[in-house]
Write an enzyme that holds these catalytic residues in place. Structure first.
Site, short mmCIF file in Angstrom:
data_model
loop_
_atom_site.label_atom_id
_atom_site.label_comp_id
_atom_site.label_asym_id
_atom_site.label_seq_id
_atom_site.Cartn_x
_atom_site.Cartn_y
_atom_site.Cartn_z
N GLY A 163 9.93 8.06 2.38
CA GLY A 163 11.44 8.07 2.42
C GLY A 163 11.39 6.06 2.70
O GLY A 163 13.42 6.03 2.82
N ASN A 164 11.31 4.36 2.11
CA ASN A 164 11.03 3.62 2.50
C ASN A 164 10.91 3.76 1.11
O ASN A 164 9.55 3.68 0.41
CB ASN A 164 10.41 3.38 3.53
CG ASN A 164 10.60 1.39 2.90
OD1 ASN A 164 10.83 1.03 2.27
ND2 ASN A 164 9.98 0.44 3.39
N ALA B 239 0.95 -1.01 -0.53
CA ALA B 239 0.02 0.38 0.38
C ALA B 239 1.05 1.60 0.15
O ALA B 239 0.10 2.35 0.36
CB ALA B 239 -1.20 -0.22 1.27
N GLU C 253 12.33 3.62 16.74
CA GLU C 253 12.22 2.26 15.69
C GLU C 253 12.31 1.23 16.82
O GLU C 253 12.59 -0.15 15.56
CB GLU C 253 12.28 2.99 14.90
CG GLU C 253 11.33 3.66 14.05
CD GLU C 253 10.11 3.67 13.61
OE1 GLU C 253 10.19 2.98 12.29
OE2 GLU C 253 9.16 4.39 13.54
N CYS D 228 15.76 -7.47 9.16
CA CYS D 228 14.64 -6.05 9.39
C CYS D 228 13.47 -7.89 9.41
O CYS D 228 12.50 -7.28 10.31
CB CYS D 228 13.44 -5.99 8.25
SG CYS D 228 14.74 -3.91 7.35
N ARG E 226 1.80 1.71 11.40
CA ARG E 226 2.89 0.92 12.34
C ARG E 226 2.75 1.34 13.90
O ARG E 226 3.33 0.93 14.97
CB ARG E 226 4.19 1.31 11.86
CG ARG E 226 4.69 0.56 10.25
CD ARG E 226 6.08 0.69 10.41
NE ARG E 226 6.49 -0.94 11.29
CZ ARG E 226 7.17 -2.01 11.23
NH1 ARG E 226 8.41 -1.56 10.78
NH2 ARG E 226 7.76 -2.81 11.91
N ARG F 295 12.87 8.93 12.35
CA ARG F 295 11.50 7.88 12.91
C ARG F 295 12.55 7.84 14.45
O ARG F 295 11.84 7.76 15.29
CB ARG F 295 12.26 6.82 12.08
CG ARG F 295 11.43 6.75 10.47
CD ARG F 295 10.60 5.46 10.30
NE ARG F 295 10.67 5.32 8.84
CZ ARG F 295 9.71 3.69 8.62
NH1 ARG F 295 9.10 3.27 9.51
NH2 ARG F 295 9.71 3.96 7.48
N HIS G 278 16.35 3.13 8.64
CA HIS G 278 16.52 2.97 9.38
C HIS G 278 18.13 3.25 9.11
O HIS G 278 18.47 3.11 8.62
CB HIS G 278 16.17 1.64 9.96
CG HIS G 278 14.79 1.27 10.24
ND1 HIS G 278 13.82 0.50 9.75
CD2 HIS G 278 13.72 2.08 11.38
CE1 HIS G 278 12.34 1.10 10.28
NE2 HIS G 278 12.62 2.14 11.18
O1 SUG Z 1 8.94 0.50 8.30
N1 SUG Z 1 7.65 -0.77 5.58
C1 SUG Z 1 9.06 -1.08 7.01
C2 SUG Z 1 9.80 -1.46 6.36
C3 SUG Z 1 10.72 -1.54 7.79
C4 SUG Z 1 11.88 -2.46 7.83
N2 SUG Z 1 12.33 -2.67 8.86
C5 SUG Z 1 14.21 -2.28 9.01
N3 SUG Z 1 14.54 -1.53 8.59
N4 SUG Z 1 14.38 -2.62 10.21
C6 SUG Z 1 8.71 0.48 7.15
O2 SUG Z 1 8.50 1.55 6.05
C7 SUG Z 1 5.72 -1.06 4.38
C8 SUG Z 1 4.26 -0.97 4.26
C9 SUG Z 1 3.04 -1.27 3.38
O3 SUG Z 1 3.65 0.38 2.01
O4 SUG Z 1 2.31 -1.17 3.35
C10 SUG Z 1 6.71 -0.86 5.46
O5 SUG Z 1 6.07 -0.50 6.55
#
Ligand code: SUG
Length: 417
Positions: A23-24, A18, A162, A347, A128, A194, A230
């Site tokens: 940032g990810n 979704a 986090e 992760c 989250r 974060r 992260h």
């Molecule tokens: O928090 N992705 C997670 C990925 C977490 C990775 N964890 C570590 N690096 N330790 C986040 O960004 C995406 C879910 C979505 O878009 O549906 C997400 O939450």
């Protein structure tokens, strides 16, 4: 007897794309794609099997109830009536990334000689921010023995925490006192920072860490801007080895000097930007590897297939293995469904160094138990979730039934709620 246990989050049956984490970069790039929860969960099981084969101790965490109807109730809305973004935020399977479940300080580091775990509040991302309650309930069950463990409620908002993804522990061996490093971000760049330093400091105080053996290091602004949401996307530590990208820390020289002062035997393996750019690091998840010491003592790096697919990253790994470096072995795992949401091998796991006999055995796995979990996944996990399916009542029923079947197979019905 203290051993490092990797607790992997079992990928939940609601796994979908979704695009909820600005940032990810992987998560935003894959927004709207069709997800494969069954394949995703089986990839996680295969990773755990590979870790068992190395002789490591392996644990699991189970997915929380999704959608999180309690959270929606606090927002005064039902799932059916919720707008799409709230549906997606309530349904996310993001608890699979157990590195964000809690920060862990093993017993040799703490004032009261117990292993402390503080649940992460994850307040920065709405999807989250409601994970922590179910995580706290689960950790209280897994680590219920108060002679060995202190499981702590999260740091209060607005201070973002986090968990272990922004925490590293360096030590001679897991059962010896360590140097704990808390990595925090400073806001101001294009993406949210974060991990707030106030949260990191609160966790360190609550765990009773010795201030003289605790470091707070700022993550580089450039790393966050490049998509390292992260620290564990640009650095990983195990025992006395720190594997890090050259641009992971804002004050790299100061941080390395502090680390060498506190742990003279530390081995800092720095990957230069000239060999692997930040973009390569983030695209390949080289640093989101599990760096582990199996019983044979050969430090092993468990990387995602994406690291092998990047010629510059793979060349760096091969050169390190061929040389005299501290990492002696590499293992490649396929976790591509999780990777597409920005979650690599590291992760997916929370490390807890403790006496395995002190943990509720229901949370520890061997091959036979993984067979039972895999059978539940094969039978009950949806094969795919398309973006427009998240409103489908049939899918929601399937997700609930899948989780109930898993809890029953693991005799964890008290987490049903
Ligand atoms: O928090 N992705 C997670 C990925 C977490 C990775 N964890 C570590 N690096 N330790 C986040 O960004 C995406 C879910 C979505 O878009 O549906 C997400 O939450």
């Amino acid at each position: 007897m203290i051993r490092e246990i990797n607790f992997d989050g079992i990928v939940g049956p609601s796994h979908n794309y979704a695009g909820l984490s600005p940032g990810n970069l992987a998560a935003t790039a894959n927004a709207g794609h069709v997800a494969h929860p069954r394949a995703a969960a089986l990839q996680g099981i295969a990773k755990m099997r590979a870790n068992l084969a190395l002789g490591l101790v392996q644990g699991v965490f189970v997915p929380p109830p999704r959608p999180d109807r309690d959270w929606l109730a606090r927002l005064a809305i039902d799932y059916d009536a919720a707008p799409t973004h709230l549906k997606a935020q309530a349904l996310s399977a993001s608890a699979m990334w157990a590195a964000n479940a809690a920060t862990v300080s093993p017993a040799p580091d703490t004032a009261d000689g117990r292993c402390h775990l503080t649940v992460a509040n994850l307040v920065t991302m709405p999807h989250r921010s409601h994970e922590w309650e179910a995580t706290l309930a689960q950790l209280r069950l897994a680590f219920a023995d108060e002679r060995h463990f202190a499981v702590r409620a999260p740091v209060p908002a607005p201070f973002g925490d986090e968990g272990a993804a922004n925490h590293m522990r360096l030590c001679a061996t897991h059962d010896a006192p360590g140097v704990e490093v808390f990595v925090y971000g400073v806001s101001g760049g294009p993406y949210p920072a974060r991990q707030h330093v106030e949260a990191s400091r609160a966790v360190a105080r609550a765990h009773g860490l010795d201030p003289a053996r605790t470091l707070f290091a700022q993550q580089s602004v450039a790393a966050i801007a490049a998509g390292a949401f992260h620290n564990d996307v640009v650095a990983v530590a195990n025992e006395r080895v720190l594997l890090t990208h050259e641009q992971a820390f804002e004050d790299r020289d100061g941080f390395y000097a502090d680390l060498r002062r506190l742990l003279p035997e530390v081995e800092i393996v720095e990957v230069p930007a000239a060999a692997t750019s930040l973009a390569d690091a983030i695209g390949s998840y080289l640093f989101n590897a599990q760096l582990v010491t199996p019983p044979d003592g050969e430090a092993t790096l468990i990387v995602p297939g994406e690291a092998r697919a990047n010629p510059r990253v793979w060349a760096w790994i091969e050169a390190h293995l061929a040389g005299n470096g501290p990492i002696r072995r590499v293992r490649v795992v396929d976790v591509r469904e999780s990777m597409a949401n920005g979650g690599g091998p590291a992760c997916l796991r929370l490390r807890v160094a403790c006496d395995p006999a002190a943990v509720d055995p229901r949370f520890l796995v061997d091959d036979a138990k993984l067979d039972r979990i895999a059978a539940v996944i094969e039978t009950h996990w949806p094969e795919e979730i398309a973006p427009d399916a998240i409103g489908d009542p049939g899918l929601l029923e399937r997700i609930a039934a899948a989780r109930a079947a898993l809890l029953s197979a693991l005799v964890m019905e008290e987490l049903q709620a």
